[in-house]
Design an enzyme around this catalytic site. Structure first.
Site, PDB file in Angstrom:
ATOM      1  N   SER A  80      -4.751 -68.223  57.559  1.00 31.36           N
ATOM      2  CA  SER A  80      -4.862 -66.945  58.283  1.00 31.36           C
ATOM      3  C   SER A  80      -4.384 -67.021  59.721  1.00 31.36           C
ATOM      4  O   SER A  80      -4.533 -66.055  60.469  1.00 31.36           O
ATOM      5  CB  SER A  80      -6.315 -66.466  58.285  1.00 31.36           C
ATOM      6  OG  SER A  80      -6.715 -66.184  56.975  1.00 31.36           O
ATOM      7  N   THR A 198      -9.247 -65.478  61.128  1.00 35.72           N
ATOM      8  CA  THR A 198      -8.719 -65.354  62.485  1.00 35.72           C
ATOM      9  C   THR A 198      -9.560 -66.178  63.438  1.00 35.72           C
ATOM     10  O   THR A 198     -10.775 -66.209  63.302  1.00 35.72           O
ATOM     11  CB  THR A 198      -8.806 -63.884  62.934  1.00 35.72           C
ATOM     12  OG1 THR A 198      -7.895 -63.146  62.156  1.00 35.72           O
ATOM     13  CG2 THR A 198      -8.496 -63.717  64.409  1.00 35.72           C
ATOM     14  N   THR A 216      -3.862 -64.885  64.926  1.00 36.06           N
ATOM     15  CA  THR A 216      -3.995 -64.655  63.487  1.00 36.06           C
ATOM     16  C   THR A 216      -2.639 -64.370  62.845  1.00 36.06           C
ATOM     17  O   THR A 216      -1.699 -63.944  63.520  1.00 36.06           O
ATOM     18  CB  THR A 216      -4.913 -63.433  63.230  1.00 36.06           C
ATOM     19  OG1 THR A 216      -5.166 -63.305  61.835  1.00 36.06           O
ATOM     20  CG2 THR A 216      -4.289 -62.142  63.714  1.00 36.06           C
ATOM     21  N   ARG A 226       2.715 -54.224  59.922  1.00 36.66           N
ATOM     22  CA  ARG A 226       1.304 -53.945  60.202  1.00 36.66           C
ATOM     23  C   ARG A 226       0.823 -54.838  61.352  1.00 36.66           C
ATOM     24  O   ARG A 226       1.078 -56.034  61.395  1.00 36.66           O
ATOM     25  CB  ARG A 226       0.466 -54.212  58.952  1.00 36.66           C
ATOM     26  CG  ARG A 226      -1.034 -53.967  59.124  1.00 36.66           C
ATOM     27  CD  ARG A 226      -1.797 -55.229  59.469  1.00 36.66           C
ATOM     28  NE  ARG A 226      -3.246 -55.036  59.422  1.00 36.66           N
ATOM     29  CZ  ARG A 226      -4.129 -55.929  59.819  1.00 36.66           C
ATOM     30  NH1 ARG A 226      -3.733 -57.086  60.279  1.00 36.66           N
ATOM     31  NH2 ARG A 226      -5.415 -55.687  59.746  1.00 36.66           N
ATOM     32  N   THR A 249     -13.339 -60.761  64.277  1.00 39.45           N
ATOM     33  CA  THR A 249     -12.645 -61.225  63.079  1.00 39.45           C
ATOM     34  C   THR A 249     -13.068 -60.329  61.917  1.00 39.45           C
ATOM     35  O   THR A 249     -14.186 -59.819  61.904  1.00 39.45           O
ATOM     36  CB  THR A 249     -12.945 -62.716  62.795  1.00 39.45           C
ATOM     37  OG1 THR A 249     -12.299 -63.104  61.582  1.00 39.45           O
ATOM     38  CG2 THR A 249     -14.434 -62.994  62.670  1.00 39.45           C
TER      39      THR A 249
HETATM   40  C1  SD4 Z   1      -6.572 -58.656  61.312  1.00 36.09           C
HETATM   41  N1  SD4 Z   1      -8.693 -59.217  62.267  1.00 36.09           N
HETATM   42  O1  SD4 Z   1      -5.376 -58.841  61.441  1.00 36.09           O
HETATM   43  C2  SD4 Z   1      -7.519 -59.776  61.661  1.00 36.09           C
HETATM   44  C3  SD4 Z   1      -7.778 -60.553  60.421  1.00 36.09           C
HETATM   45  C4  SD4 Z   1      -8.972 -61.422  60.511  1.00 36.09           C
HETATM   46  O2  SD4 Z   1     -10.354 -62.948  59.755  1.00 36.09           O
HETATM   47  O3  SD4 Z   1      -9.741 -61.404  61.413  1.00 36.09           O
HETATM   48  N2  SD4 Z   1      -9.240 -62.243  59.599  1.00 36.09           N
HETATM   49  O4  SD4 Z   1      -7.039 -57.611  60.881  1.00 36.09           O
END
Ligand code: SD4
Length: 337
Positions: A80, A198, A216, A226, A249
Site C-alpha cells: 500500500s 498507508t 501511500t 484517483r 488511514t
Molecule cells: C487512500 N487513505 O488513498 C488512503 C489509503 C489508506 O490504509 O489509508 N490505506 O484512500
C-alpha cells in the site's frame, strides 16, 4: 467576570501566547517524554526506528518523519506504499504523499508514478517551489529534474495480484454515494489481504517542534487519476505546531468529506485529548452512514504538542506504533464498533 483576553491584556501579554488549553497542559509537559514518534499500523515500528535515529540525535521532527516514511516506501512487501504498492485498475502504480511541519510549511504530490520516495518529492515541493501540491506528469517531471531516480514500482507480486483481480473485477465504477452499498474500490484483496496500510507518521522533537508525513499508493485497483486523502492538507495529514498533529488511514474518500486530520487537530485545540479527538472524527464519518458499514475502515492517530498521543478507528483491528526513550510499543486503538 474577567475574560482570559482581558487578563492577558492586563498582564501586557498578547494573543501570541498559546491557548488556555495549551497553557493548562503545560503542567504536564515536564512529565512528558520528548522526543516521541508515532506511526499508523504495526509496520510503523520500522518507520519509527528510522525516525528515532534522527530524533535521538537531537534531529528535527521534519527530518525524522521523512526518514520514517521512506522505510515502507522502499519495502516491496508493503503493498500500500511506494515500491510494490498495488497498481490502479490499469496496472499503473500511482503514489500520493504529503509532509508538513510545525510552522505550516507543507508539500505534497499526488498520482506520482515511477519515483519511489514520494515523501521526499513532497518535501522538495515544499522547500523548492512556491507551491504546495504537484500532480501526475508535473510531479514526475519535477522529481526527475530534482534528480530523483526513475524506477518501475510494479513488482511481480503486485502485478500478479492485479491480474488476479482483473479476472473477477467489476471494472465499471459505481457512484461514490451512500445509495450504492459498496465502493468500486475493493478493500478485500486476493488472498483475503486488507487494503489499508498507508503510513501516517507524526513526531515531536527534542526542541518541541512537531512534523508529520503521510505516504501511500492509495486504494488498490482504483480508477487511474484517483487521489485519496493522504496528499490533501487537512485530510490525510495536518500539523499545527501549537496544538498537535494528526494523520489518517483508511478509505480516503470518507476522510476527505470531513477534512479528517484538520478536524482532529481542531478538536484538540478545543481541549480534547488526542484519543477523544480521533474518536469524534471517526464518529462524524460513521454518522453519515445510515447503516453501519462493515466494509469501511477509517482510523486516525494524533500527537499533541505536549507529547500525548492517541488513536481511534471505525472498525476493530487498527494499531499504531509508538517510540520514545522508554522503547518501542504497539498501541491497539479503540474502535467504534
Ligand atoms: C487512500 N487513505 O488513498 C488512503 C489509503 C489508506 O490504509 O489509508 N490505506 O484512500
Amino acid at each position: 467576570m474577567l475574560l482570559r483576553r482581558d487578563l492577558l491584556r492586563m498582564l501586557g501579554l498578547s494573543a501570541a501566547l498559546p491557548s488556555l488549553a495549551a497553557a493548562e497542559r503545560a503542567v504536564d509537559v515536564a512529565e512528558t517524554r520528548r522526543p516521541v514518534v508515532i506511526s499508523t499500523w504495526t509496520f510503523g515500528e520500522a518507520a519509527n526506528a528510522a525516525a528515532w535515529d534522527v530524533l535521538a540525535d537531537g534531529g528535527a521532527a521534519l527530518d525524522a518523519v521523512e526518514a520514517g516514511a521512506r522505510v515502507p516506501e522502499a519495502d516491496p512487501d508493503n503493498h500500500s506504499v511506494g515500491l510494490g504498492g498495488y497498481p490502479d485498475r490499469d496496472g499503473r502504480v500511482t503514489l500520493d504523499a504529503s509532509i508538513m511541519d510545525h510552522a505550516g510549511n507543507l508539500g505534497a504530490v499526488a498520482c506520482l508514478e515511477d519515483v519511489v520516495h514520494a515523501v521526499s518529492v513532497a518535501r522538495r515541493v515544499m522547500e523548492k517551489t512556491p507551491h504546495v501540491l504537484l500532480v501526475g506528469e508535473g510531479a514526475l517531471g519535477f522529481a526527475l529534474a530534482e534528480g530523483f531516480p526513475r524506477q518501475n514500482l510494479l513488482t511481480p507480486a503486485a502485478e500478479h495480484a492485479w491480474r488476479e483481480w482483473l479476472q473477477t473485477a467489476r471494472y465499471a465504477p459505481q457512484p461514490n454515494i451512500e445509495r450504492s452499498n459498496r465502493y468500486s474500490l475493493p478493500d478485500a484483496l486476493p488472498g483475503g489481504e486488507r487494503n489499508h496500510d498507508t503510513i501516517g507518521i507524526l513526531a515531536l522533537d527534542r526542541g518541541g517542534h512537531l512534523a508529520g508525513a503521510c505516504t501511500t499508493s492509495g486504494m488498490a485497483f482504483k480508477l487511474h487519476g484517483r487521489v485519496g486523502d493522504s496528499p490533501i492538507s487537512g485530510a490525510g495529514l495536518f500539523v499545527d505546531g501549537e496544538v498537535g498533529a494528526a494523520s489518517a488511514t483508511g478509505v480516503g474518500e470518507e476522510c476527505l468529506r470531513v477534512c479528517g486530520s484538520h478536524t482532529v487537530v481542531e478538536l484538540m485545540r478545543q481541549g480534547r485529548s488526542p484519543e477523544q479527538a480521533c474518536r469524534e472524527a471517526v464518529e462524524r464519518i460513521a454518522r453519515r452512514h445510515r447503516t453501519p458499514r462493515k466494509d469501511l475502515q477509517m482510523a486516525f492517530v494524533a500527537l499533541s504538542a505536549d507529547g500525548r498521543h492517541g488513536g481511534y478507528s471505525l472498525q476493530p483491528g487498527f494499531a499504531y506504533a509508538v517510540r520514545t526513550s522508554a522503547g518501542t510499543r504497539q498501541v491497539e486503538a479503540p474502535s467504534l464498533t
